[in-house]
Design an enzyme around this catalytic site. Structure first.
Site, PDB file in Angstrom:
ATOM      1  N   SER A   1      56.963  94.497  37.454  1.00 22.45           N
ATOM      2  CA  SER A   1      57.417  93.272  38.071  1.00 22.45           C
ATOM      3  C   SER A   1      56.579  92.049  37.702  1.00 22.45           C
ATOM      4  O   SER A   1      57.031  90.928  37.908  1.00 22.45           O
ATOM      5  CB  SER A   1      57.412  93.431  39.594  1.00 22.45           C
TER       6      SER A   1
ATOM      7  N   SER B   1      53.457  97.810  37.555  1.00 22.56           N
ATOM      8  CA  SER B   1      53.853  96.407  37.363  1.00 22.56           C
ATOM      9  C   SER B   1      52.833  95.502  36.688  1.00 22.56           C
ATOM     10  O   SER B   1      53.173  94.370  36.344  1.00 22.56           O
ATOM     11  CB  SER B   1      54.244  95.796  38.700  1.00 22.56           C
TER      12      SER B   1
ATOM     13  N   LYS C   1      50.545  85.304  40.252  1.00 12.02           N
ATOM     14  CA  LYS C   1      51.847  85.896  40.548  1.00 12.02           C
ATOM     15  C   LYS C   1      52.341  85.352  41.885  1.00 12.02           C
ATOM     16  O   LYS C   1      51.540  85.195  42.825  1.00 12.02           O
ATOM     17  CB  LYS C   1      51.716  87.422  40.586  1.00 12.02           C
TER      18      LYS C   1
HETATM   19  N1  GLN Z   1      58.895  99.395  38.535  1.00  8.93           N
HETATM   20  C1  GLN Z   1      58.374  99.984  39.733  1.00  8.93           C
HETATM   21  C2  GLN Z   1      59.283  99.653  40.882  1.00  8.93           C
HETATM   22  O1  GLN Z   1      60.284  99.062  40.650  1.00  8.93           O
HETATM   23  C3  GLN Z   1      56.982  99.504  39.999  1.00  8.93           C
HETATM   24  C4  GLN Z   1      56.945  98.126  40.526  1.00  8.93           C
HETATM   25  C5  GLN Z   1      55.553  97.672  40.828  1.00  8.93           C
HETATM   26  O2  GLN Z   1      54.571  98.235  40.334  1.00  8.93           O
HETATM   27  N2  GLN Z   1      55.462  96.662  41.681  1.00  8.93           N
HETATM   28  O3  GLN Z   1      59.036  99.943  42.000  1.00  8.93           O
END
Ligand code: GLN
Length: 484
Positions: free
Chosen positions: A151, A175, A76
């Site tokens: 994400s 995410s 990532k």
């Molecule tokens: N969707 C959640 C957010 O927007 C979690 C994102 C994540 O786990 N990095 O914060």
């Protein structure tokens, strides 16, 4: 080669069925062929990958090697990689070449992994759809009009399209698990502190955790074995012995107590998604597990608590991007304030700015007690709910996501609706627990995932549950037609 799991590829390398160079070239070819459509990678490190593959082949030829020797992995783009752009999905870091390498990347490289490139992601890991990336949205390989989740959507789509056999992700509120569910792959968020955060660009430091994403629980076990462990460079990484994740996989499930919280199966939940997770529970019951109905009463407060705590931490963490030291700097600033203002206005996207504003507000004098302290109190209640539950059960299960992959654009103008994508995953981060998402079926041709949550440091147990499930099912082996 791309239809094989990491575990199978490892055996193939050991048996000299193919070399790491052949394997690496195969995946690089697939990336060239498909990444234009899917957009799941931001940077491809072809030369470096081939050099690492050749080195791995030499190691294997000597009869040596580590857990991942010669196996290709996509990281990532939140993990710093020395000499390679590390963008975090943001214009702010579009020009950033990291001067050092994240511990996760380093540990996997030390076990012989070959880095294919860096995967697309929501900007600074804020999002559930990959639409906030500066590099454009990622397409879901199962239906290219749909999002891959986020994400770590780039990582999940890379796996689903078989552009890499393994990937890393990070999970602050879901995410790793939500995109894993939406792409039909397996992803594990370890216990907070199990894996070092050093060199991983911070979003919400008390919630962020790196973990493996792969085609199976066994593959995640292999990667976790390489990633996990104490790191002197991260004071929140825990000095606990790393489990033997690979040999834990095969234990039978006789007598396993699975908690099934009513809050994970609300009346409003899509019936087909609920059925998919209930079928998974039934399969585990067949293997000797016992289902225990239970309640996690505070869990419904997890999304609102998270959207105070995570932005508060983000507003602090992201203050380092000031246009002075590294990252985007505006042209011709008239003075220092102008430099800060315009560099940040131009460098950050809309969702990141929204979080910084919300977080700064929640932490400001007069609001701190009303929002931040309150959210921390809710966080404690959620942790206590899980502690009570784990006194009675070994794992807790339910759907990973309340919906399958949605259409690109469907939620971009409705942040609250977007935030609800993580309604089943966020509580786990607030409590710091480990949890995995495994493919458990399809609804209207789109993958669905089921979540397995464990008590602290029970990664081996949840990988074991998922592995036994995967021995009995083939959801995780399905490949989207265009990528077979
Ligand atoms: N969707 C959640 C957010 O927007 C979690 C994102 C994540 O786990 N990095 O914060």
């Amino acid at each position: 080669m791309h239809t094989k799991t990491l575990t199978e590829l490892r055996a193939g390398l050991a048996a000299r069925e193919f070399s790491s160079r052949e394997l690496t070239e195969h995946f690089l070819r697939r990336i060239r062929q498909f990444d234009g459509e899917i957009n799941s990678l931001i940077t491809v490190t072809e030369e470096q990958a081939l050099a690492q593959a050749d080195a791995a082949d030499a190691t294997l030829a000597r009869g040596e090697g580590g857990l991942l020797t010669g196996l290709p992995v996509a990281h990532k783009d939140i993990f710093c990689t020395e000499g390679v752009r590390t963008s975090c999905g943001s214009r702010m870091l579009d020009n950033f070449i990291a001067p050092y390498t994240a511990t996760v990347v380093e540990k996997m490289a030390a076990q012989g992994a070959v880095m294919l490139g860096k995967t697309n992601m929501d900007e600074f890991a804020m999002g559930s759809s990959n639409e906030t990336s500066f590099y454009g949205p990622v397409k879901n390989p199962w239906d290219q009009e749909r999002v891959p989740g986020g994400s770590s959507g780039g990582a999940a789509a890379t796996l689903a399209a078989r552009l890499a056999p393994a990937a890393t992700g990070t999970d602050t509120g879901g995410s790793i698990r939500q995109p894993a569910a939406l792409n039909g792959v397996t992803g594990l968020k370890p216990t907070y502190g199990r894996v070092s955060r050093w060199g991983m660009i911070a979003f919400a430091s008390s919630l962020d955790q790196a973990g493996p994403m792969g085609l199976s629980a066994a593959d995640c076990a292999l990667m976790l074995a390489a990633m996990a462990g104490h790191d002197d460079k991260d004071s929140t990484s825990l000095d606990e012995p790393v489990g033997d994740y690979l040999s834990d996989l095969n234990q039978n499930l006789e007598g396993l107590r699975i908690g099934v919280p009513e809050e994970f199966f609300p009346d409003t939940l899509d019936g087909a998604i609920a059925d998919s997770s209930r079928d998974a529970l039934r399969e585990l019951e067949k293997q000797g597990a016992k289902l225990v109905p239970l309640s996690l009463p505070s869990i419904n407060l997890s999304v609102p608590a998270y959207y105070v705590i995570a932005p508060a931490e983000a507003s602090s963490n992201l203050s380092r991007f000031d246009g002075v030291r590294y990252g985007h700097r505006c042209d011709d600033p008239v003075d220092l304030l102008d430099l800060y203002k315009r560099s940040r206005s131009e460098g950050f996207g809309e969702e990141v700015k929204r979080r910084i504003l919300v977080g700064t507000y929640a932490l400001s004098a007069g609001y701190y007690d009303a929002y931040y302290r309150r959210a921390q109190q809710v966080r404690r209640l959620i942790r206590d709910d899980f502690a009570r539950a784990f006194a009675e059960v070994d794992v807790i299960m339910g759907p990973t996501s309340p919906e399958t992959a949605f259409k690109i654009g469907a939620k971009v103008d409705d942040p609250i609706n977007m935030y609800m994508a993580d309604v089943f995953t966020i509580a786990v981060n607030l409590a710091g627990l480990p949890a995995l998402s495994m493919p458990s079926g399809f609804v209207n041709g789109l993958p669905v995932g089921t979540q397995v949550i464990g008590n602290y440091f029970q990664e081996g147990r949840i990988l074991n549950v998922a592995h036994r499930y995967q021995l009995a099912t083939d959801w995780h082996q399905r490949i989207p037609g265009a990528f077979a």
